[in-house]
Scaffold this motif. Structure first.
Motif, PDB file in Angstrom:
ATOM      1  N   ALA A  23       0.791  -1.101  -0.030  1.00  0.00           N
ATOM      2  CA  ALA A  23      -0.020  -0.018  -0.033  1.00  0.00           C
ATOM      3  C   ALA A  23       0.937   1.279   0.186  1.00  0.00           C
ATOM      4  O   ALA A  23       0.296   1.954  -0.547  1.00  0.00           O
ATOM      5  N   GLY A  24       2.218   1.241   0.696  1.00  0.00           N
ATOM      6  CA  GLY A  24       2.864   2.456   0.468  1.00  0.00           C
ATOM      7  C   GLY A  24       3.677   2.615  -0.829  1.00  0.00           C
ATOM      8  O   GLY A  24       4.098   3.707  -0.942  1.00  0.00           O
ATOM      9  N   ARG A  25       3.606   1.766  -1.782  1.00  0.00           N
ATOM     10  CA  ARG A  25       4.019   1.992  -2.991  1.00  0.00           C
ATOM     11  C   ARG A  25       3.493   1.845  -4.082  1.00  0.00           C
ATOM     12  O   ARG A  25       3.878   2.557  -5.352  1.00  0.00           O
ATOM     13  N   VAL A  26       2.185   1.319  -4.006  1.00  0.00           N
ATOM     14  CA  VAL A  26       1.128   1.280  -4.849  1.00  0.00           C
ATOM     15  C   VAL A  26       0.005   2.131  -4.732  1.00  0.00           C
ATOM     16  O   VAL A  26      -0.469   2.326  -3.691  1.00  0.00           O
ATOM     17  N   LYS A  27      -0.447   2.747  -5.694  1.00  0.00           N
ATOM     18  CA  LYS A  27      -1.582   3.298  -5.758  1.00  0.00           C
ATOM     19  C   LYS A  27      -2.631   3.280  -6.891  1.00  0.00           C
ATOM     20  O   LYS A  27      -2.278   2.804  -7.666  1.00  0.00           O
ATOM     21  N   GLY A  28      -3.804   3.817  -6.660  1.00  0.00           N
ATOM     22  CA  GLY A  28      -4.644   4.111  -7.697  1.00  0.00           C
ATOM     23  C   GLY A  28      -5.437   2.680  -7.809  1.00  0.00           C
ATOM     24  O   GLY A  28      -5.488   1.713  -7.158  1.00  0.00           O
ATOM     25  N   ILE A  29      -5.546   2.392  -9.268  1.00  0.00           N
ATOM     26  CA  ILE A  29      -6.371   1.126  -9.787  1.00  0.00           C
ATOM     27  C   ILE A  29      -5.185   0.033  -9.498  1.00  0.00           C
ATOM     28  O   ILE A  29      -5.758  -1.164  -9.168  1.00  0.00           O
ATOM     29  N   TYR A  30      -4.069   0.165  -9.387  1.00  0.00           N
ATOM     30  CA  TYR A  30      -3.107  -0.998  -8.884  1.00  0.00           C
ATOM     31  C   TYR A  30      -3.281  -1.435  -7.634  1.00  0.00           C
ATOM     32  O   TYR A  30      -3.238  -2.854  -7.408  1.00  0.00           O
ATOM     33  N   LEU A  31      -3.618  -0.409  -6.744  1.00  0.00           N
ATOM     34  CA  LEU A  31      -3.745  -0.949  -5.546  1.00  0.00           C
ATOM     35  C   LEU A  31      -5.097  -1.555  -5.235  1.00  0.00           C
ATOM     36  O   LEU A  31      -5.048  -2.613  -4.312  1.00  0.00           O
ATOM     37  N   GLY A  32      -6.176  -1.104  -6.039  1.00  0.00           N
ATOM     38  CA  GLY A  32      -7.365  -1.833  -6.046  1.00  0.00           C
ATOM     39  C   GLY A  32      -7.295  -3.267  -6.555  1.00  0.00           C
ATOM     40  O   GLY A  32      -7.824  -4.273  -5.848  1.00  0.00           O
ATOM     41  N   ILE A  33      -6.486  -3.475  -7.283  1.00  0.00           N
ATOM     42  CA  ILE A  33      -6.236  -4.892  -7.916  1.00  0.00           C
ATOM     43  C   ILE A  33      -5.456  -5.647  -6.835  1.00  0.00           C
ATOM     44  O   ILE A  33      -5.693  -6.842  -6.658  1.00  0.00           O
ATOM     45  N   ALA A  34      -4.545  -4.840  -6.222  1.00  0.00           N
ATOM     46  CA  ALA A  34      -3.680  -5.864  -5.301  1.00  0.00           C
ATOM     47  C   ALA A  34      -4.607  -6.272  -4.096  1.00  0.00           C
ATOM     48  O   ALA A  34      -4.397  -7.248  -3.578  1.00  0.00           O
ATOM     49  N   THR A  35      -5.309  -5.409  -3.731  1.00  0.00           N
ATOM     50  CA  THR A  35      -6.105  -5.699  -2.561  1.00  0.00           C
ATOM     51  C   THR A  35      -7.436  -6.606  -3.041  1.00  0.00           C
ATOM     52  O   THR A  35      -7.772  -7.301  -2.027  1.00  0.00           O
ATOM     53  N   LEU A  36      -7.801  -6.803  -4.192  1.00  0.00           N
ATOM     54  CA  LEU A  36      -8.914  -7.622  -4.700  1.00  0.00           C
ATOM     55  C   LEU A  36      -8.309  -9.036  -4.565  1.00  0.00           C
ATOM     56  O   LEU A  36      -9.070  -9.743  -4.275  1.00  0.00           O
ATOM     57  N   ALA A  37      -6.832  -9.257  -4.800  1.00  0.00           N
ATOM     58  CA  ALA A  37      -6.426 -10.498  -4.482  1.00  0.00           C
ATOM     59  C   ALA A  37      -6.369 -10.974  -3.172  1.00  0.00           C
ATOM     60  O   ALA A  37      -6.580 -12.292  -2.715  1.00  0.00           O
ATOM     61  N   LEU A  38      -6.736 -10.092  -2.188  1.00  0.00           N
ATOM     62  CA  LEU A  38      -6.732 -10.568  -0.769  1.00  0.00           C
ATOM     63  C   LEU A  38      -8.227 -11.144  -0.453  1.00  0.00           C
ATOM     64  O   LEU A  38      -8.090 -12.083   0.431  1.00  0.00           O
ATOM     65  N   VAL A  39      -8.943 -10.641  -1.096  1.00  0.00           N
ATOM     66  CA  VAL A  39     -10.413 -11.117  -1.077  1.00  0.00           C
ATOM     67  C   VAL A  39     -10.572 -12.639  -1.534  1.00  0.00           C
ATOM     68  O   VAL A  39     -10.959 -13.541  -0.936  1.00  0.00           O
ATOM     69  N   PHE A  40      -9.992 -12.922  -2.644  1.00  0.00           N
ATOM     70  CA  PHE A  40     -10.102 -14.197  -3.195  1.00  0.00           C
ATOM     71  C   PHE A  40      -9.091 -15.227  -2.447  1.00  0.00           C
ATOM     72  O   PHE A  40      -9.327 -16.594  -2.062  1.00  0.00           O
ATOM     73  N   LEU A  41      -7.862 -14.797  -1.982  1.00  0.00           N
ATOM     74  CA  LEU A  41      -6.826 -15.534  -1.129  1.00  0.00           C
ATOM     75  C   LEU A  41      -7.729 -15.832   0.263  1.00  0.00           C
ATOM     76  O   LEU A  41      -7.611 -16.822   0.788  1.00  0.00           O
ATOM     77  N   GLY A  42      -8.114 -14.925   0.825  1.00  0.00           N
ATOM     78  CA  GLY A  42      -8.873 -15.061   2.069  1.00  0.00           C
ATOM     79  C   GLY A  42      -9.948 -16.014   2.167  1.00  0.00           C
ATOM     80  O   GLY A  42     -10.570 -16.867   2.916  1.00  0.00           O
ATOM     81  N   HIS A  43     -10.756 -15.817   0.820  1.00  0.00           N
ATOM     82  CA  HIS A  43     -11.953 -16.829   0.778  1.00  0.00           C
ATOM     83  C   HIS A  43     -11.518 -18.259   0.737  1.00  0.00           C
ATOM     84  O   HIS A  43     -11.943 -19.147   1.282  1.00  0.00           O
ATOM     85  N   HIS A  44     -10.444 -18.464   0.124  1.00  0.00           N
ATOM     86  CA  HIS A  44      -9.886 -19.759  -0.156  1.00  0.00           C
ATOM     87  C   HIS A  44      -9.537 -20.188   1.131  1.00  0.00           C
ATOM     88  O   HIS A  44      -9.640 -21.486   1.622  1.00  0.00           O
ATOM     89  N   VAL A  45      -8.582 -19.454   1.926  1.00  0.00           N
ATOM     90  CA  VAL A  45      -8.284 -20.048   3.278  1.00  0.00           C
ATOM     91  C   VAL A  45      -9.542 -20.334   4.175  1.00  0.00           C
ATOM     92  O   VAL A  45      -9.526 -21.323   4.781  1.00  0.00           O
ATOM     93  N   LEU A  46     -10.486 -19.450   4.046  1.00  0.00           N
ATOM     94  CA  LEU A  46     -11.729 -19.427   4.922  1.00  0.00           C
ATOM     95  C   LEU A  46     -12.176 -21.091   4.711  1.00  0.00           C
ATOM     96  O   LEU A  46     -12.943 -21.726   5.499  1.00  0.00           O
ATOM     97  N   LEU A  47     -12.237 -21.453   3.472  1.00  0.00           N
ATOM     98  CA  LEU A  47     -12.816 -22.843   2.815  1.00  0.00           C
ATOM     99  C   LEU A  47     -11.919 -23.728   3.549  1.00  0.00           C
ATOM    100  O   LEU A  47     -12.400 -24.959   3.499  1.00  0.00           O
ATOM    101  N   THR A  48     -10.725 -23.656   3.353  1.00  0.00           N
ATOM    102  CA  THR A  48      -9.669 -25.019   3.574  1.00  0.00           C
ATOM    103  C   THR A  48      -9.279 -25.140   4.835  1.00  0.00           C
ATOM    104  O   THR A  48      -9.069 -26.133   5.168  1.00  0.00           O
ATOM    105  N   ALA A  49      -9.083 -24.030   5.685  1.00  0.00           N
ATOM    106  CA  ALA A  49      -8.534 -24.164   6.943  1.00  0.00           C
ATOM    107  C   ALA A  49      -9.843 -24.432   7.831  1.00  0.00           C
ATOM    108  O   ALA A  49     -10.230 -23.774   8.765  1.00  0.00           O
ATOM    109  N   GLU A  50     -10.427 -25.731   7.790  1.00  0.00           N
ATOM    110  CA  GLU A  50     -11.601 -26.135   8.473  1.00  0.00           C
ATOM    111  C   GLU A  50     -11.204 -26.209  10.150  1.00  0.00           C
ATOM    112  O   GLU A  50     -12.172 -26.189  10.756  1.00  0.00           O
ATOM    113  N   SER A  51      -9.981 -26.482  10.367  1.00  0.00           N
ATOM    114  CA  SER A  51      -9.872 -26.559  11.831  1.00  0.00           C
ATOM    115  C   SER A  51     -10.059 -25.396  12.673  1.00  0.00           C
ATOM    116  O   SER A  51     -10.167 -25.226  13.543  1.00  0.00           O
ATOM    117  N   VAL A  52      -9.734 -23.955  11.767  1.00  0.00           N
ATOM    118  CA  VAL A  52      -9.939 -22.956  12.317  1.00  0.00           C
ATOM    119  C   VAL A  52     -11.205 -22.224  12.093  1.00  0.00           C
ATOM    120  O   VAL A  52     -11.826 -21.560  13.001  1.00  0.00           O
TER     121      VAL A  52
END
Length: 380
Positions: free
Chosen positions: A111-140
């Motif tokens: 976030a300190g080095r990327v801005k604008g639409i590039y930061l939006g795309i980078a944060t969008l990756a967090l949503v898909f990564l987080g959703h995958h972790v929530l589905l696979t880490a069943e013990s947590v």
């Protein structure tokens, strides 16, 4: 201190006290449905204020707000639940908020080095990564079915309906008890965010939004302030996630998807970018509209009740169409959102109430001095 400033401060204190008293009354008069709408709206307002600080004040686009809400919600559920450390719930709440801030801190170099639409795309990756972790880490996380949320307990007082509690003749269940917790957390968020905006770091973030070059010339550390804004926004989102988990009483991965991030962007655009009050108004609008349309779907034209035949427009889809249209109207006719509309209406009303004083006797101004007479020149 002048009398005018003293009167203004007194009026503001009286207004705050009146609003606080009015917000404490709904649990005594409204049923559980309306209290749930209020709880969800307060949780959404907390998260929207954090996103307003990041996108509206600092000028950073984020599509990953749902990820940090999930960190707060699942962090509290795991820290206070079983399986998990089984910590006291009063300790699990601040730790879950710190976990969300830590997740934002790990992403802050980007976030300190990327801005604008590039930061939006980078944060969008967090949503898909987080959703995958929530589905696979069943013990947590409990996997696809999610986990039940342990009720919060403070000093022996539990925010659930297991123990009977009556206040002024009104039975207090989970919604009534959580209402006052939500009010306290929202008030904390409101005043800390307004204080941040009025402080030196808040002015530095506003300078970054207007011009990074000018801010750097004035001595603002661009990367550090952008990273700090991302961490603070993540902590607000984590607190909103904790309150959402307590209100829902169960967390599931599908709720924390891309649609939720888009909803939060709609909140701050409709309410007004960079405004705490505007983010709150937008959060109430976007959160309450689908719930109200679901309840009154059978009385609304062109809206089908949930579970109807295929091809019909359900209340949730109709609500998204409506606040999508609201976003278009705001961008075209009111770029500063609901907060700007309210401010202009208040200023117009204040101008109408201000009397125009005309002096009773007008002193005539003295006539201009006559020009000195000079002899007429004869033409040759």
């Amino acid at each position: 201190m002048s009398d005018r400033i003293r009167a203004l401060l007194t009026r503001r204190r009286a207004t705050l006290l009146t609003v606080a008293v009015l917000l404490c009354l709904p649990p005594f008069y409204l049923d559980a449905f309306w209290l749930r709408i209020g709880l969800f709206s307060m949780a959404a307002a907390i998260g929207a204020i954090g996103l307003a600080l990041l996108s509206g004040t600092a000028g950073q686009l984020s599509l990953g707000h749902a990820f940090f809400l999930a960190v707060g919600a699942y962090g509290y559920t795991w820290l206070a639940g079983d399986p998990g450390p089984g910590l006291p719930t009063a300790l699990a709440v601040p730790l879950a908020v710190l976990m969300a801030g830590l997740a934002g801190g790990l992403f802050s170099p980007v976030a300190g080095r990327v801005k604008g639409i590039y930061l939006g795309i980078a944060t969008l990756a967090l949503v898909f990564l987080g959703h995958h972790v929530l589905l696979t880490a069943e013990s947590v996380t409990g996997g696809f079915n999610g986990r039940s949320v342990p009720p919060l307990s403070l000093g022996g007082f539990t925010f659930d309906a297991d123990r009977e509690l009556t206040v002024l003749g009104v039975p207090f269940g989970a919604e009534e008890r959580l209402w006052f917790l939500g009010l306290a957390l929202f008030a904390l968020t409101w005043f800390t965010a307004r204080g941040l905006l009025r402080s030196r770091p808040g002015r530095a973030l506003a300078a970054l939004r207007d011009s990074e070059t000018a801010a750097a010339v004035m001595g603002v550390d661009v990367a550090r302030h952008r990273s700090a804004a991302f961490v603070v926004s993540s902590m607000y989102a984590g607190l909103a996630g904790v309150l959402l988990a307590l209100a829902f009483r169960r967390v599931v991965p599908d709720y924390f998807g891309l649609v939720l991030s888009v909803d939060y962007l709609a909140m701050i655009v409709i309410g007004g970018l960079g405004s705490v009050a505007g983010a709150t108004a937008g959060a109430v609008f976007v959160t309450a509209l689908p719930l109200l349309m679901t309840r009154y779907a059978d009385q609304l034209p062109l809206v089908a009740a949930p579970g109807s035949a295929e091809g019909a427009v359900g209340p949730t889809e109709a609500a998204r169409y409506l606040y999508g249209a609201a976003i278009v109207l705001v961008l075209l006719y009111a770029p500063d959102g609901l907060h700007g509309l309210a401010r202009r209406a208040r200023d117009r009303l204040r101008r109408r109430r201000t009397p125009i004083t005309v002096p009773d006797t007008a002193v005539p101004s003295p006539p201009p001095p006559a020009a000195a007479a000079r002899p007429k020149e004869h033409t040759p």
